[in-house]
Write an enzyme that holds these catalytic residues in place. Structure first.
Site, mmCIF file in Angstrom:
data_model
loop_
_atom_site.group_PDB
_atom_site.id
_atom_site.type_symbol
_atom_site.label_atom_id
_atom_site.label_comp_id
_atom_site.label_asym_id
_atom_site.label_seq_id
_atom_site.Cartn_x
_atom_site.Cartn_y
_atom_site.Cartn_z
ATOM 1 N N ASP A 62 -0.166 5.600 -1.509
ATOM 2 C CA ASP A 62 -0.499 4.548 -2.470
ATOM 3 C C ASP A 62 -1.593 4.937 -3.466
ATOM 4 O O ASP A 62 -1.861 4.212 -4.419
ATOM 5 C CB ASP A 62 -0.891 3.264 -1.742
ATOM 6 C CG ASP A 62 0.330 2.513 -1.225
ATOM 7 O OD1 ASP A 62 1.426 2.689 -1.795
ATOM 8 O OD2 ASP A 62 0.175 1.748 -0.260
ATOM 9 N N LYS A 85 1.977 -4.897 -1.907
ATOM 10 C CA LYS A 85 2.809 -4.711 -3.107
ATOM 11 C C LYS A 85 4.188 -5.289 -2.835
ATOM 12 O O LYS A 85 4.545 -5.517 -1.678
ATOM 13 C CB LYS A 85 2.893 -3.229 -3.467
ATOM 14 C CG LYS A 85 3.411 -2.351 -2.318
ATOM 15 C CD LYS A 85 3.191 -0.870 -2.573
ATOM 16 C CE LYS A 85 3.755 -0.057 -1.416
ATOM 17 N NZ LYS A 85 3.582 1.386 -1.626
#
Length: 151
Positions: free
Chosen positions: A124, A83
Site C-alpha cells: 500500500d 480502501k
C-alpha cells in the site's frame, strides 16, 4: 516520565523483527484489506489461509475507514478496511479511521495486545514514519500493547 518497563499499565508500541504469526496465541492480530476482500497479495494471503472467513468478512459490509472482525481461537482478527478495491491505495485518513474503529472494538472487548505488520506500508506504500505516529495518536490513551512485526 517513567520508562516503559517500570509500569505494567499504559499504551506500548513495540517493534520486533520476525514472523507476525509467531506472536503469542493470546494476541489479537490486525492487517489492512480492501472492501472487496480480495486478499490475493502480501500478508493478506497467509491471513486468508490461516483464518479463512472471506464470506464472513464480506457479510459485515464494512466500508473504508471501518474494521471487520473475526473471532478465532479466543482472539480477534482485525481486518482494517482502508480502501474500496484491492488495486486502490489507502489514505492516512482511511487508515486512521480504521484504527479508531479497531480501538473502539478493543476497548469494548478488553483486548490488551494486538500484533500487526507495518500496516499500510507494504504493497500500500504508506510511510511507516507517518503510520507509527497515527498508531501512537490513536492508542496513546489506552493500555493496549501493540507489537509491530517486520521481516
Amino acid at each position: 516520565m517513567a520508562s516503559g518497563n517500570s509500569t505494567k499499565e499504559g499504551f506500548q508500541l513495540e517493534e520486533k523483527t520476525g514472523d507476525l504469526f509467531t506472536c503469542p496465541a493470546t494476541s489479537s492480530l490486525a492487517h489492512c484489506i480492501s472492501q472487496d476482500v480480495r486478499m490475493g497479495k502480501g500478508i493478506a494471503v497467509p491471513f486468508k489461509k490461516k483464518f479463512g472467513g472471506v464470506e464472513e468478512i464480506k457479510k459485515q459490509g464494512v466500508k473504508p475507514g471501518g474494521v471487520a472482525v473475526l473471532k478465532r481461537d479466543g482472539r480477534f482478527i482485525y481486518y482494517l478496511i482502508t480502501k474500496v478495491k484491492y488495486s486502490d491505495k489507502p489514505t492516512y485518513d482511511s487508515l486512521r479511521a480504521s484504527l479508531e474503529a479497531m480501538k473502539d472494538h478493543c476497548l469494548k472487548h478488553n483486548v490488551k495486545t494486538v500484533a500487526m505488520p507495518r500496516i499500510g506500508c507494504g504493497l500500500d506504500l504508506l510511510k511507516w514514519e507517518e503510520v507509527s505516529i497515527i498508531l501512537v495518536e490513536t492508542f496513546h490513551d489506552t493500555d493496549i500493547c501493540i507489537t509491530v512485526y517486520s521481516l
